[in-house]
Design a protein around this motif. Structure first.
Motif, PDB file in Angstrom:
ATOM      1  N   VAL A  77     -22.523 142.122  90.815  1.00 49.69           N
ATOM      2  CA  VAL A  77     -21.371 142.359  90.386  1.00 49.69           C
ATOM      3  C   VAL A  77     -20.757 143.707  90.725  1.00 49.69           C
ATOM      4  O   VAL A  77     -19.666 143.873  91.129  1.00 49.69           O
ATOM      5  CB  VAL A  77     -21.227 142.048  88.597  1.00 49.69           C
ATOM      6  N   GLU A  78     -21.587 144.614  90.214  1.00 47.07           N
ATOM      7  CA  GLU A  78     -21.136 146.249  90.336  1.00 47.07           C
ATOM      8  C   GLU A  78     -20.890 146.299  91.896  1.00 47.07           C
ATOM      9  O   GLU A  78     -19.964 147.281  92.440  1.00 47.07           O
ATOM     10  CB  GLU A  78     -22.168 147.110  89.874  1.00 47.07           C
ATOM     11  N   VAL A  79     -22.003 146.148  92.728  1.00 46.90           N
ATOM     12  CA  VAL A  79     -21.734 146.219  94.083  1.00 46.90           C
ATOM     13  C   VAL A  79     -20.784 145.708  94.902  1.00 46.90           C
ATOM     14  O   VAL A  79     -19.851 146.359  95.545  1.00 46.90           O
ATOM     15  CB  VAL A  79     -23.113 145.821  95.041  1.00 46.90           C
ATOM     16  N   LEU A  80     -20.455 144.217  94.365  1.00 47.16           N
ATOM     17  CA  LEU A  80     -19.316 143.775  94.960  1.00 47.16           C
ATOM     18  C   LEU A  80     -17.927 144.264  94.597  1.00 47.16           C
ATOM     19  O   LEU A  80     -17.043 144.578  95.356  1.00 47.16           O
ATOM     20  CB  LEU A  80     -19.030 142.289  94.217  1.00 47.16           C
ATOM     21  N   ARG A  81     -17.900 144.858  93.227  1.00 50.48           N
ATOM     22  CA  ARG A  81     -16.597 145.521  93.089  1.00 50.48           C
ATOM     23  C   ARG A  81     -16.323 146.986  93.523  1.00 50.48           C
ATOM     24  O   ARG A  81     -15.311 147.107  94.093  1.00 50.48           O
ATOM     25  CB  ARG A  81     -16.997 145.851  91.301  1.00 50.48           C
ATOM     26  N   ALA A  82     -17.436 147.525  93.909  1.00 54.67           N
ATOM     27  CA  ALA A  82     -17.593 148.719  94.862  1.00 54.67           C
ATOM     28  C   ALA A  82     -17.240 148.564  96.079  1.00 54.67           C
ATOM     29  O   ALA A  82     -15.911 149.141  96.492  1.00 54.67           O
ATOM     30  CB  ALA A  82     -18.867 149.409  94.717  1.00 54.67           C
ATOM     31  N   ALA A 123     -15.706 133.818  96.786  1.00 54.32           N
ATOM     32  CA  ALA A 123     -14.339 133.417  96.207  1.00 54.32           C
ATOM     33  C   ALA A 123     -13.753 134.848  95.545  1.00 54.32           C
ATOM     34  O   ALA A 123     -12.744 135.076  95.553  1.00 54.32           O
ATOM     35  CB  ALA A 123     -14.606 132.539  95.101  1.00 54.32           C
ATOM     36  N   GLN A 124     -14.606 135.783  95.095  1.00 54.51           N
ATOM     37  CA  GLN A 124     -14.344 136.754  94.588  1.00 54.51           C
ATOM     38  C   GLN A 124     -13.821 137.926  95.528  1.00 54.51           C
ATOM     39  O   GLN A 124     -12.837 138.723  95.222  1.00 54.51           O
ATOM     40  CB  GLN A 124     -15.276 137.730  93.911  1.00 54.51           C
ATOM     41  N   ILE A 125     -14.123 137.842  96.736  1.00 53.75           N
ATOM     42  CA  ILE A 125     -13.927 139.064  97.748  1.00 53.75           C
ATOM     43  C   ILE A 125     -12.941 138.481  98.916  1.00 53.75           C
ATOM     44  O   ILE A 125     -12.392 139.338  99.549  1.00 53.75           O
ATOM     45  CB  ILE A 125     -15.294 139.554  98.045  1.00 53.75           C
ATOM     46  N   ALA A 126     -12.983 137.204  99.414  1.00 53.90           N
ATOM     47  CA  ALA A 126     -12.205 136.792 100.668  1.00 53.90           C
ATOM     48  C   ALA A 126     -10.739 136.478 100.510  1.00 53.90           C
ATOM     49  O   ALA A 126     -10.282 136.000  99.445  1.00 53.90           O
ATOM     50  CB  ALA A 126     -13.013 135.547 101.243  1.00 53.90           C
ATOM     51  N   ASP A 127     -10.035 136.812 101.392  1.00 61.03           N
ATOM     52  CA  ASP A 127      -8.661 136.324 101.487  1.00 61.03           C
ATOM     53  C   ASP A 127      -8.511 134.889 102.044  1.00 61.03           C
ATOM     54  O   ASP A 127      -8.004 134.037 101.835  1.00 61.03           O
ATOM     55  CB  ASP A 127      -7.785 137.260 102.272  1.00 61.03           C
ATOM     56  N   THR A 138     -28.582 139.201  77.334  1.00 67.08           N
ATOM     57  CA  THR A 138     -28.175 137.976  77.657  1.00 67.08           C
ATOM     58  C   THR A 138     -26.759 137.694  77.914  1.00 67.08           C
ATOM     59  O   THR A 138     -26.338 137.121  79.063  1.00 67.08           O
ATOM     60  CB  THR A 138     -28.453 136.716  76.429  1.00 67.08           C
ATOM     61  N   ARG A 139     -25.642 138.435  77.262  1.00 66.56           N
ATOM     62  CA  ARG A 139     -24.374 138.272  77.437  1.00 66.56           C
ATOM     63  C   ARG A 139     -23.881 138.920  78.929  1.00 66.56           C
ATOM     64  O   ARG A 139     -23.324 138.303  79.755  1.00 66.56           O
ATOM     65  CB  ARG A 139     -23.588 138.950  76.440  1.00 66.56           C
ATOM     66  N   LEU A 140     -24.622 140.073  79.093  1.00 61.46           N
ATOM     67  CA  LEU A 140     -24.518 140.677  80.399  1.00 61.46           C
ATOM     68  C   LEU A 140     -25.098 139.907  81.531  1.00 61.46           C
ATOM     69  O   LEU A 140     -24.090 139.599  82.588  1.00 61.46           O
ATOM     70  CB  LEU A 140     -25.187 141.996  80.365  1.00 61.46           C
ATOM     71  N   LEU A 141     -25.988 139.303  81.348  1.00 58.17           N
ATOM     72  CA  LEU A 141     -26.706 138.479  82.314  1.00 58.17           C
ATOM     73  C   LEU A 141     -25.584 137.069  82.840  1.00 58.17           C
ATOM     74  O   LEU A 141     -25.413 137.013  83.820  1.00 58.17           O
ATOM     75  CB  LEU A 141     -28.112 138.067  82.122  1.00 58.17           C
ATOM     76  N   PHE A 142     -25.278 136.416  81.496  1.00 58.57           N
ATOM     77  CA  PHE A 142     -24.450 135.364  81.647  1.00 58.57           C
ATOM     78  C   PHE A 142     -23.175 135.594  82.093  1.00 58.57           C
ATOM     79  O   PHE A 142     -22.542 134.933  83.009  1.00 58.57           O
ATOM     80  CB  PHE A 142     -24.247 134.539  80.331  1.00 58.57           C
ATOM     81  N   SER A 143     -22.604 136.682  81.798  1.00 51.88           N
ATOM     82  CA  SER A 143     -21.216 137.302  82.235  1.00 51.88           C
ATOM     83  C   SER A 143     -21.254 137.569  83.794  1.00 51.88           C
ATOM     84  O   SER A 143     -20.205 137.579  84.366  1.00 51.88           O
ATOM     85  CB  SER A 143     -20.668 138.173  81.179  1.00 51.88           C
ATOM     86  N   SER A 144     -22.386 137.720  84.150  1.00 53.03           N
ATOM     87  CA  SER A 144     -22.602 138.454  85.474  1.00 53.03           C
ATOM     88  C   SER A 144     -22.328 137.231  86.725  1.00 53.03           C
ATOM     89  O   SER A 144     -22.265 137.798  87.710  1.00 53.03           O
ATOM     90  CB  SER A 144     -23.488 139.305  85.697  1.00 53.03           C
ATOM     91  N   VAL A 145     -22.651 136.230  86.348  1.00 50.89           N
ATOM     92  CA  VAL A 145     -22.865 134.976  87.085  1.00 50.89           C
ATOM     93  C   VAL A 145     -21.539 134.661  87.803  1.00 50.89           C
ATOM     94  O   VAL A 145     -20.475 134.436  87.019  1.00 50.89           O
ATOM     95  CB  VAL A 145     -23.490 133.812  86.531  1.00 50.89           C
ATOM     96  N   TRP A 193     -11.998 135.808  88.760  1.00 54.84           N
ATOM     97  CA  TRP A 193     -12.995 136.013  87.963  1.00 54.84           C
ATOM     98  C   TRP A 193     -13.504 137.609  88.088  1.00 54.84           C
ATOM     99  O   TRP A 193     -13.558 138.159  86.942  1.00 54.84           O
ATOM    100  CB  TRP A 193     -14.177 135.320  88.375  1.00 54.84           C
ATOM    101  N   LEU A 194     -13.666 138.222  89.106  1.00 55.52           N
ATOM    102  CA  LEU A 194     -14.329 139.660  89.375  1.00 55.52           C
ATOM    103  C   LEU A 194     -13.102 140.748  88.803  1.00 55.52           C
ATOM    104  O   LEU A 194     -13.461 141.555  87.974  1.00 55.52           O
ATOM    105  CB  LEU A 194     -14.741 139.934  90.802  1.00 55.52           C
ATOM    106  N   ASP A 195     -12.150 140.438  89.301  1.00 56.04           N
ATOM    107  CA  ASP A 195     -11.072 141.311  88.697  1.00 56.04           C
ATOM    108  C   ASP A 195     -10.854 141.431  87.454  1.00 56.04           C
ATOM    109  O   ASP A 195     -10.310 142.450  86.693  1.00 56.04           O
ATOM    110  CB  ASP A 195      -9.698 141.019  89.225  1.00 56.04           C
ATOM    111  N   GLY A 196     -10.967 140.414  86.585  1.00 56.91           N
ATOM    112  CA  GLY A 196     -10.742 140.097  85.083  1.00 56.91           C
ATOM    113  C   GLY A 196     -11.953 140.603  84.444  1.00 56.91           C
ATOM    114  O   GLY A 196     -12.060 140.549  83.226  1.00 56.91           O
ATOM    115  N   LEU A 197     -13.148 140.968  85.139  1.00 56.95           N
ATOM    116  CA  LEU A 197     -14.428 141.188  84.300  1.00 56.95           C
ATOM    117  C   LEU A 197     -14.281 142.543  84.047  1.00 56.95           C
ATOM    118  O   LEU A 197     -14.024 143.336  84.885  1.00 56.95           O
ATOM    119  CB  LEU A 197     -15.479 140.663  85.577  1.00 56.95           C
ATOM    120  N   ASP A 198     -14.666 142.754  82.885  1.00 58.37           N
ATOM    121  CA  ASP A 198     -14.852 144.352  82.224  1.00 58.37           C
ATOM    122  C   ASP A 198     -16.193 145.054  83.308  1.00 58.37           C
ATOM    123  O   ASP A 198     -17.213 144.074  83.514  1.00 58.37           O
ATOM    124  CB  ASP A 198     -15.342 144.372  80.898  1.00 58.37           C
ATOM    125  N   PRO A 199     -16.303 146.308  83.484  1.00 64.53           N
ATOM    126  CA  PRO A 199     -17.250 146.797  83.953  1.00 64.53           C
ATOM    127  C   PRO A 199     -18.596 146.571  83.087  1.00 64.53           C
ATOM    128  O   PRO A 199     -18.415 146.537  82.145  1.00 64.53           O
ATOM    129  CB  PRO A 199     -16.882 148.522  84.116  1.00 64.53           C
TER     130      PRO A 199
END
Lengths: 316, 549
Positions: B192-197, B220-224, B518-525, B532-538
């Motif tokens: 998630v962090e790498v994608l965001r960067a 889906a997170q990154i492509a136009d 567990t929350r971190l792990l599940f929310s990172s999928v 999804w990625l843009d709406g996700l908190d760091p």
């Protein structure tokens, strides 16, 4: 992380020392087991039993073998290599000049063979699959398969007998001036270079090809790096360990394995000295020569190990 | 304005080991506009990486561009001589590799490799290049940006290396960057962090990207736009929303279906005695220390219970100890504490001391079928061995049983004479499962058996396992780092983190995990939702919110 290298190197040195001890043990007892009693051989077959017993006592041959071994080892540490049975001269004096000669021959061969072999090995790795690579490969395989004495005698036939450019024997006494040096050393050095280069070419080619197939070399290629940069900057540092080891193994041959070359060219080196010592059953001389070969071999291999350790940043 | 990348009727050929020429790319045409992110998606062997690499004028050894045009910024990379191509690589087109860990030279400090492009192409003095690299490190949110470049590749983590590889690609201000499955080797939380960067930096510099992946949710997170490839041909090409919501091609639908697995119907719990009961198990590596424990504890007092006919999933990132746990249960790696009860009786910690019947009832299937199956043996021999060993079957009886095993895992019977090297990845994994079934076990430990497979193939293997369970009443301990696979098959999920069991949770309750990890792990999928990625908190905020809540 930092402390690992000294301990690794120390470990290698300890292993080398231990190996040397085991080897000296083997050398001493193997030579002691040579058939025939030294005293009998020295005095000849017609000697009386009393004379033989007297000589055995004088040479301390009646002491237990382990005691003689310890005395011998102790002597080695003090630099006393013993006295030659054959001519009663100190072994050290006999070996001194001969060792220098062998080192000269080995040094000259190294200076020519190592750069030549590495250049051929690395360039053929860079152009693998091309005609150049095939020619080098066929030539090295050919050279490996031809025994050294064939190369040496062919060289003598060609240069000394037909062309008459060079003397057939390499007497170091004739080595005056550059031309003299060339004339004396040319043939033995050429023969030895053939022998030791082939192995180094094969090994360095294989090592460089292996690293050229790694993802980081592909990455460098995709950064726009040139062929020479790929090889010199990216592949070679990672292939250094195996290459240095191949070089060390090949060079160690120059110290002990040159018997044929020294014999054919009648070159006064240690190997020839050892062969002569065997024919006269001169045990102290044989033992000292064997130990010199072992020390040289261990020095080279240990040096190669240390260089391989230092060149690996994971261990630094 | 003309697109920055124009591929027209691209053909790539390869020479097989037997010297035959085969077309691996059969006429591909596509455009990528400036600043656009185009994703190539498809299974392994679809040619997605091969097409992407032609943008750099490169084909892997044994392959060559056989025809067509690959225009990058107006220049046809396919037609250029090698020297001219080298001039464009790193400056106009750059490459981010799949495994940065392998793509960094182990003998050179990171900074030297990151700024190497500027040295090769003489773009700027080294001092300036270093300052620029540090800026990029900062933009890619790498820790300690001023000094991380001084280290060697083995001294930083996989996720950091992947971002450093992106910095290495961006240093020459390229107009196009090829990302070759850059997050496949990473854990979800890192991914998630790498994608965001990646997304932040490429968007800021309006860099056109070609993003190769087999993971639709990541794409889906990154492509136009998304191009779906199969068998060296384009199956479908469209905007991300089009592909996700209105897939036209059957293969695209298959990909999407594989991503939405049918939820697992929870097994009816019986009050039977547990089949497997692990109590306070600790496993470690290295010589025992002063306290009698091994040097490194990989698993620390983990307890779990598996009932007959139910499945337990173990999830966690690499290094969390999940595979070690499976090996300890199987008796391959003796535990140093705790005990294992199987079918009511205590198991020895080492497989050597267990009875043949105990060994038979508890089988393990390994992650890599490639290394788990002996390449020199035929499928028949591989399956026949446990039949003879456990059941004493020989001759015709054994042959019949091998046939029925192949039927069970839906492989053609004719395959029995082949060797593993002649089978596809999915087929090999089926043989791997069939070998475990040959013993007629009660419990199978599945150690990441789908992670080396493509999405569609992996879904089929999971379906097979479910079917076998219905027919044979098996139980599974299913180890994976992939939550969607675990959800598809397990009745209970055990979350592991740094060798400890963090939480045991049922899939239905997975929306309300209690433990912050567990929350971190599940929310990172990643989800198929492109926002999804843009709406996700760091990550840091999610960790805090999780521990606060």
């Amino acid at each position: 992380m930092k402390a690992r290298v000294p301990s690794l190197i120390l470990h290698r040195l300890l292993i080398a020392a231990l190996t040397l001890l085991i080897v000296s043990f083997a050398v001493y007892f193997a030579t002691s087991m040579l058939p025939g009693d030294t005293a009998t051989i020295l005095l000849g077959q017609s000697a009386t039993p009393e004379a033989i017993a007297g000589l055995r006592k004088a040479m301390n041959l009646d002491e237990p073998a382990i005691l003689r071994f310890l005395k011998w080892i102790g002597g080695l540490f003090r630099g006393e290599l013993g006295t030659s049975y054959a001519n009663n001269m100190p072994v050290a004096a006999l070996i001194g000049d001969r060792l220098l000669n062998t080192l000269k021959l080995a040094g000259l061969t190294t200076i020519i063979a190592v750069p030549l072999a590495l250049t051929l090995g690395i360039t053929s790795a860079m152009r693998r699959g091309t005609l150049y690579d095939r020619i080098v490969t066929v030539a090295t395989v050919g050279v490996i398969s031809v025994p050294e004495f064939v190369i040496a005698t062919s060289a003598v036939l060609l240069f000394a007998v037909y062309l008459r450019w060079l003397p057939a024997l390499s007497l170091t006494g004739d080595a005056h001036g550059l031309m003299g040096m060339l004339r004396v050393y040319a043939m033995p050095v050429i023969t030895l270079t053939f022998g030791v280069s082939a192995q180094m070419i094969r090994m360095s080619r294989a090592a460089v090809i292996e690293t050229l197939n790694t993802p980081y070399v592909e990455m460098a290629l995709l950064k726009g790096a040139s062929q020479s940069r790929l090889v010199l900057r990216h592949a070679l540092p990672n292939a250094l360990g195996p290459i240095v080891n191949a070089v060390a193994l090949s060079l160690s041959y120059l110290l002990g394995g040159v018997i044929i070359v020294e014999t054919i060219f009648n070159y006064p080196g240690v190997a020839k000295l050892m062969v002569d010592a065997v024919s006269t059953r001169d045990l102290p001389l044989i033992q000292s020569c064997a130990m010199i070969f072992c020390v040289g071999y261990l020095l080279l291999v240990t040096a190669a190990d240390v260089i391989a350790i230092l060149s690996n940043p994971r261990l630094r | 304005m003309s697109p920055i990348v124009q591929i027209r009727d691209l053909k790539v050929e390869a020479r097989t080991d037997s010297g035959r020429r085969v077309a691996i790319i059969k006429g591909v045409s596509l455009d990528v506009a400036e600043g656009e992110v185009m994703a190539f998606i498809g299974e392994s062997g679809s040619g997605k990486t091969t097409v992407a690499m032609t943008l750099l004028g490169y084909a892997r050894p044994g392959c060559w561009i056989a025809g067509g045009e690959v225009r990058v910024d107006g220049v046809d990379m396919a037609a250029l001589p090698e020297k001219e191509r080298a001039r464009i690589r790193g400056t106009k087109v750059a490459y981010v590799p799949q495994s940065a860990a392998a793509a960094f030279n182990p003998a050179i400090p990171i900074m030297e490799q990151v700024i190497e492009v500027t040295r090769i192409h003489r773009l700027m003095p080294p001092e300036e290049a270093r300052r620029k690299a540090v800026e990029l490190f900062r933009a890619l949110s790498l820790p300690d940006p001023d000094h991380i470049g001084d280290r060697y590749p083995h001294q930083v983590s996989g996720g950091q290396l992947q971002r450093l590889a992106a910095a290495m690609a961006l240093i020459g201000d390229p107009k196009v960057v090829v990302f070759d499955e850059p997050t496949t080797a990473l854990d979800v939380t890192t991914q998630v962090e790498v994608l965001r960067a990646f997304k932040t930096v490429t968007r800021k510099h309006r860099i056109a990207c070609v993003y190769v992946s087999h993971d639709l949710a990541v794409v889906a997170q990154i492509a136009d736009r998304i191009t779906v490839l199969k068998g060296g041909e384009i199956q479908e090409c469209g905007t991300t929303t089009d592909i996700l919501e209105r897939p036209q091609h059957p293969y695209t639908r298959q990909l999407l279906d594989a991503f939405r697995p049918a939820p697992h119907a929870r097994a009816v719990l019986t009050d039977d005695a547990p089949l497997l009961h692990v109590n306070g198990l600790s496993v470690g590596y290295g010589p025992p220390g002063a306290n009698g424990k091994p040097l490194v504890l990989a698993v620390e007092s983990v307890s779990l219970t598996v009932r007959q006919g139910t499945n337990v999933g173990i999830i966690g990132e690499s290094g969390s100890g999940k595979s070690t746990l499976a090996r300890a249960i199987a008796g391959i790696l003796p535990a140093c504490g705790g005990d294992i009860l199987f079918d009511g009786r205590e198991l020895w910690d080492s497989a050597r001391k267990r009875s043949r019947d105990q060994l038979r009832q508890l089988q393990i299937v390994f992650q890599h079928a490639d290394t788990a199956l002996n390449p020199a043996k035929s499928i028949e021999q591989i399956l026949g061995r446990p039949l003879t060993f456990y059941h004493g079957l020989r001759g015709k009886a054994r042959d019949a049983r091998i046939d029925s095993l192949l039927d069970m895992v839906h492989l053609p019977r004719a395959l029995r004479h082949r060797r593993p090297g002649e089978l596809s990845g999915g087929q090999k994994q089926r043989v791997n499962v069939a070998r475990a079934l040959a013993a007629e076990p009660k419990l199978i430990l599945c150690d990441e058996i789908t992670s080396a497979l493509d999405t569609v193939v992996a879904a089929a293997v999971v379906d097979l396992l479910k079917e076998l369970q219905r027919e044979l009443g098996l139980s599974y301990v299913f180890i994976s780092h992939d939550l969607s696979v675990i959800e598809a098959i397990c009745d209970e999920i055990i979350v592991m983190h740094r060798g400890r069991m963090v939480e045991a949770i049922t899939p239905s309750a997975r929306q309300q995990p209690k433990h912050p990890y567990t929350r971190l792990l599940f929310s990172s999928v990643p989800k198929l939702d492109p926002t999804w990625l843009d709406g996700l908190d760091p990550q840091s905020e999610r960790m805090q919110a999780a521990s606060g809540g």
